[in-house]
Design an enzyme around this catalytic site. Structure first.
Site, PDB file in Angstrom:
ATOM      1  N   ASP A  55       1.147  -0.992  -0.113  1.00  7.94           N
ATOM      2  CA  ASP A  55      -0.113  -0.205   0.041  1.00  7.94           C
ATOM      3  C   ASP A  55       0.434   1.004  -0.354  1.00  7.94           C
ATOM      4  O   ASP A  55       2.072   1.473   0.542  1.00  7.94           O
ATOM      5  CB  ASP A  55      -1.124  -0.195   1.173  1.00  7.94           C
ATOM      6  CG  ASP A  55      -2.106  -0.900   1.325  1.00  7.94           C
ATOM      7  OD1 ASP A  55      -2.317  -1.692   0.274  1.00  7.94           O
ATOM      8  OD2 ASP A  55      -2.556  -0.916   2.225  1.00  7.94           O
ATOM      9  N   ASP A  56       0.056   2.293  -0.674  1.00 11.82           N
ATOM     10  CA  ASP A  56       1.154   3.826  -0.329  1.00 11.82           C
ATOM     11  C   ASP A  56       1.637   3.842  -1.307  1.00 11.82           C
ATOM     12  O   ASP A  56       1.948   5.271  -1.236  1.00 11.82           O
ATOM     13  CB  ASP A  56       1.220   3.884   0.644  1.00 11.82           C
ATOM     14  CG  ASP A  56      -0.316   4.119   2.465  1.00 11.82           C
ATOM     15  OD1 ASP A  56      -0.617   3.562   1.972  1.00 11.82           O
ATOM     16  OD2 ASP A  56       0.566   4.061   3.495  1.00 11.82           O
ATOM     17  N   HIS A 106      -6.178   3.176  -3.657  1.00 11.17           N
ATOM     18  CA  HIS A 106      -5.953   3.040  -2.812  1.00 11.17           C
ATOM     19  C   HIS A 106      -6.948   4.762  -2.256  1.00 11.17           C
ATOM     20  O   HIS A 106      -6.663   4.770  -1.287  1.00 11.17           O
ATOM     21  CB  HIS A 106      -4.791   2.747  -2.219  1.00 11.17           C
ATOM     22  CG  HIS A 106      -4.385   3.109  -0.598  1.00 11.17           C
ATOM     23  ND1 HIS A 106      -5.296   1.926   0.076  1.00 11.17           N
ATOM     24  CD2 HIS A 106      -3.474   3.599   0.299  1.00 11.17           C
ATOM     25  CE1 HIS A 106      -5.194   1.933   1.105  1.00 11.17           C
ATOM     26  NE2 HIS A 106      -3.860   2.546   1.748  1.00 11.17           N
ATOM     27  N   HIS A 110      -4.732   9.415   1.510  1.00 15.17           N
ATOM     28  CA  HIS A 110      -4.963   8.534   1.793  1.00 15.17           C
ATOM     29  C   HIS A 110      -5.995   9.650   2.798  1.00 15.17           C
ATOM     30  O   HIS A 110      -5.609   9.516   4.613  1.00 15.17           O
ATOM     31  CB  HIS A 110      -3.785   8.231   3.158  1.00 15.17           C
ATOM     32  CG  HIS A 110      -3.780   6.847   3.794  1.00 15.17           C
ATOM     33  ND1 HIS A 110      -4.070   6.660   4.325  1.00 15.17           N
ATOM     34  CD2 HIS A 110      -3.313   5.758   2.947  1.00 15.17           C
ATOM     35  CE1 HIS A 110      -3.815   5.047   5.238  1.00 15.17           C
ATOM     36  NE2 HIS A 110      -3.398   4.832   4.097  1.00 15.17           N
ATOM     37  N   TYR A 147      -6.833   3.225   5.314  1.00 14.76           N
ATOM     38  CA  TYR A 147      -7.203   2.199   6.940  1.00 14.76           C
ATOM     39  C   TYR A 147      -7.693   1.426   6.911  1.00 14.76           C
ATOM     40  O   TYR A 147      -7.658   0.100   7.876  1.00 14.76           O
ATOM     41  CB  TYR A 147      -7.479   3.285   8.074  1.00 14.76           C
ATOM     42  CG  TYR A 147      -6.888   4.704   8.036  1.00 14.76           C
ATOM     43  CD1 TYR A 147      -5.689   4.630   8.700  1.00 14.76           C
ATOM     44  CD2 TYR A 147      -7.502   5.908   7.147  1.00 14.76           C
ATOM     45  CE1 TYR A 147      -5.694   6.141   8.666  1.00 14.76           C
ATOM     46  CE2 TYR A 147      -6.894   7.042   6.730  1.00 14.76           C
ATOM     47  CZ  TYR A 147      -5.950   7.319   8.078  1.00 14.76           C
ATOM     48  OH  TYR A 147      -4.755   8.066   7.733  1.00 14.76           O
ATOM     49  N   HIS A 201       3.857  -1.829   3.643  1.00 13.77           N
ATOM     50  CA  HIS A 201       3.781  -0.567   2.723  1.00 13.77           C
ATOM     51  C   HIS A 201       5.013  -0.837   2.150  1.00 13.77           C
ATOM     52  O   HIS A 201       5.937  -0.267   2.373  1.00 13.77           O
ATOM     53  CB  HIS A 201       3.802   0.210   3.592  1.00 13.77           C
ATOM     54  CG  HIS A 201       2.651   0.636   4.394  1.00 13.77           C
ATOM     55  ND1 HIS A 201       1.908  -0.805   5.341  1.00 13.77           N
ATOM     56  CD2 HIS A 201       1.443   1.176   4.495  1.00 13.77           C
ATOM     57  CE1 HIS A 201       0.696  -0.948   5.824  1.00 13.77           C
ATOM     58  NE2 HIS A 201      -0.120   0.389   4.744  1.00 13.77           N
TER      59      HIS A 201
END
Length: 247
Positions: A55-56, A106, A110, A147, A201
């Site tokens: 992710d991210d 995603h 965020h 999240y 991540h």
């Protein structure tokens, strides 16, 4: 006047119910319950396979290091990208796709989707989906909420956009300043089972500075553990998780 007052009263009375419907999917954040009741959302797939997800990203400092390591181990993964990061590094998005990895979205930023209404949620997901599609010439079909918290609006928007929400069954808690390669490996393998989906991540844009180093350091040991337990590691699309087919 009386009719207007009644309508206003009725509208106010429905607000709690609408809020409950919007927030109800957030219960899926609780992993053990989600894994039992919502296996598809958890990313449970074939018992001989483990899906590896990040992710991210993409991050111009850290993501290339993950790509190099994965290439050395002949392993493919699924990367859930943030729109803001995609906008900064479109060439890196192309590198991820060219290496054979799978790209999911995603969100643009965020931010918790519980704080966003239906239109804002749809616009957010559509923006990053379309941006990735423009860069790679292929529309993403997978979506992971920031999240890991879904909302009613997120489910509706994902369906309209041809996106399949997928969370995870185990994670490394690699976003904290106290994380180490050893702790990340321990956290992942504690809950690792055949058919599971690993969350790591490849960027620290929403984490403690440099936190990605713990995930990168743990990754070889995680892959070794999967191999020792007889699990093949790969993308969610190789995992038996049904996704919406889009060209």
């Amino acid at each position: 006047m009386i009719a207007a007052r009644h309508l206003r009263t009725a509208a106010l009375a429905t607000l709690p119910a609408l809020a409950a419907v919007h927030a109800a999917p957030a219960i899926s954040t609780f992993g053990p319950l989600r894994n039992r009741v919502l296996p598809r959302l958890s990313g449970l797939g074939r018992p001989d396979h483990v899906a590896l997800t990040f992710d991210d990203g993409p991050d111009f400092l850290s993501t290339p290091l993950f790509l190099t390591l994965l290439a050395q181990r002949a392993t493919l993964a699924t990367f859930f990208l943030l729109g803001t990061q995609v906008h900064r590094s479109p060439g890196l998005v192309r590198d991820i796709a060219a290496a054979g990895h799978e790209i999911g979205i995603h969100g643009w930023r965020h931010r918790p989707l519980l704080l966003r209404g239906p239109r804002a949620t749809y616009d957010d997901l559509a923006r990053v989906r379309d941006t990735v599609a423009t860069i790679t010439t292929r529309q993403p079909t997978l979506f992971r909420p920031p999240y890991g918290v879904m909302s009613g609006a997120a489910h509706v928007a994902a369906r309209r956009l041809g996106l399949t929400p997928v969370l995870w069954t185990c994670w490394g808690e690699d976003w904290t300043a106290r994380a180490t390669p050893a702790s990340v490996h321990r956290m992942v393998t504690r809950d690792l089972t055949g058919g599971g989906t690993i969350l790591l991540h490849d960027s620290d844009c929403t984490s403690a500075p440099g936190a990605w180093r713990s995930a990168l350091g743990a990754l070889p040991r995680i892959l070794d553990t999967c191999e020792q337990q007889g699990f093949r590691v790969g993308r969610l699309s190789d995992h038996g998780v049904p996704v919406t087919s889009r060209s």
